[in-house]
Design an enzyme around this catalytic site. Structure first.
Site, PDB file in Angstrom:
ATOM      1  N   ASP A  67       0.900  -1.329   0.100  1.00 28.61           N
ATOM      2  CA  ASP A  67      -0.068  -0.034  -0.029  1.00 28.61           C
ATOM      3  C   ASP A  67       0.927   1.318  -0.015  1.00 28.61           C
ATOM      4  OD1 ASP A  67       1.059  -0.522   2.668  1.00 28.61           O
ATOM      5  OD2 ASP A  67      -1.095  -0.715   3.384  1.00 28.61           O
ATOM      6  N   ASN A 136      -7.638  -3.489  14.387  1.00 29.95           N
ATOM      7  CA  ASN A 136      -9.137  -3.837  13.909  1.00 29.95           C
ATOM      8  C   ASN A 136      -9.025  -4.943  13.001  1.00 29.95           C
ATOM      9  OD1 ASN A 136      -7.916  -2.693  11.740  1.00 29.95           O
ATOM     10  ND2 ASN A 136      -9.374  -0.911  11.555  1.00 29.95           N
ATOM     11  N   HIS A 138      -7.058  -5.250  10.198  1.00 31.45           N
ATOM     12  CA  HIS A 138      -6.785  -4.827   8.961  1.00 31.45           C
ATOM     13  C   HIS A 138      -5.715  -5.480   8.216  1.00 31.45           C
ATOM     14  CE1 HIS A 138      -4.665  -0.765   9.752  1.00 31.45           C
ATOM     15  NE2 HIS A 138      -3.797  -1.622   9.671  1.00 31.45           N
ATOM     16  N   GLU A 143      -9.697  -2.174   5.361  1.00 28.65           N
ATOM     17  CA  GLU A 143     -10.508  -1.962   6.555  1.00 28.65           C
ATOM     18  C   GLU A 143     -11.727  -2.863   6.974  1.00 28.65           C
ATOM     19  OE1 GLU A 143      -8.854  -0.485   8.832  1.00 28.65           O
ATOM     20  OE2 GLU A 143      -7.950   1.709   8.019  1.00 28.65           O
TER      21      GLU A 143
HETATM   22  P1  PGA Z   1       2.139  -1.979  12.653  1.00 25.67           P
HETATM   23  O1  PGA Z   1       1.172  -1.802  11.598  1.00 25.67           O
HETATM   24  O2  PGA Z   1       3.250  -2.794  11.971  1.00 25.67           O
HETATM   25  O3  PGA Z   1       3.052  -0.627  12.539  1.00 25.67           O
HETATM   26  O4  PGA Z   1       1.624  -2.177  13.856  1.00 25.67           O
HETATM   27  C1  PGA Z   1       0.677  -2.987  11.144  1.00 25.67           C
HETATM   28  C2  PGA Z   1      -0.486  -2.900  10.315  1.00 25.67           C
HETATM   29  O5  PGA Z   1      -1.510  -2.042  10.773  1.00 25.67           O
HETATM   30  O6  PGA Z   1      -0.952  -3.628   9.490  1.00 25.67           O
END
Ligand code: PGA
Length: 241
Positions: A67, A136, A138, A143
């Site tokens: 992304d 959450n 994701h 999302e």
């Molecule tokens: P993080 O994010 O590695 O910064 O915890 C993980 C994600 O949101 O996929």
């Protein structure tokens, strides 16, 4: 879905890096699906170290990232393009023409999503996709509520994600509100998926993932539909299992 329980973030990074190094060694033209965020930083540090010590070659390796934010330039330290160059690409012998992220500055963002999806297909698909997991559930910027059939698409980030990511920006307002992300079906088409999680703030997500209920309200649960997923999670992240 296979679970590899490890002691801490360091061990998680080592185990994940070993999987990537093994693929790169056995399939020197592989396409890697890469992720950004806090969790993969240690993995990239391991890959840098291995490159320095063992000269694992990325000469013909291709990389596609999950992304990118909309509206940030490649030079913006908060763009994922900048992150990937800094954490990995500038330190190994991967060709810059073989590294790909969605263009968050494209004039036509929907057209860019179509281009990115075609690009992944033209590379023969993803051999190994590295994934983090959001609070959450994701994956990428998919999302809760995202269709499991989705391909690369434009997303409006949820408040929860903007808040979680605001730790990297000077204020909440500065966090882009949109992003382009591989869709859930794009991710599921990868031949192998490695999900990494460390820390107690990921414990709820890991617990819900292993509960085994497949539901679009928890995007990561789509991984239960895939035949080759390894979750590498540390003690804190697996504390509620
Ligand atoms: P993080 O994010 O590695 O910064 O915890 C993980 C994600 O949101 O996929």
């Amino acid at each position: 879905m296979k679970l590899v329980q490890v002691e801490n973030d360091t061990e998680m990074s080592q185990v994940a890096a070993e999987k990537i190094i093994s693929l790169v060694t056995h399939n020197p033209t592989a396409t890697l699906g890469l992720a950004t965020g806090g969790t993969p930083k240690g993995v990239y540090a391991e890959l840098r170290r291995d490159y320095e010590n063992n000269h694992t070659s990325y000469h013909s390796i291709k990389a596609v990232n999950l992304d990118e934010y909309v509206g940030l330039t490649a030079e913006d330290p908060n763009s994922y393009k900048y992150y990937m160059s800094k954490e990995l690409f500038n330190h190994i012998n991967i060709k810059s023409t073989n590294t790909h992220l969605p263009h968050g500055n494209a004039e036509d963002l929907n057209e860019e999503c179509v281009r990115y999806e075609k690009l992944i297909k033209s590379l023969g698909g993803i051999d190994l996709q590295l994934l983090g997991i959001g609070h959450n559930g994701h994956i990428g910027f998919n999302e809760p509520g995202t269709s499991f059939e989705s391909r690369t698409h434009l997303v409006h980030l949820t408040e929860q994600t903007i808040t979680a990511n605001s730790r990297y920006f000077s204020s909440y307002e500065e966090v882009p509100k949109q992003a382009i992300t591989m869709g859930i079906q794009t991710i599921l088409c990868s031949k192998e998926i490695v999900l990494i999680a460390s820390g107690k703030e990921k414990a709820e997500s890991i617990k819900r993932l292993f509960k085994g209920e497949i539901n679009e309200s928890f995007p990561a649960s789509t991984l239960l539909l895939h035949a080759n997923v390894t979750v590498i999670a540390d003690k804190e992240a697996t504390a509620l299992l």
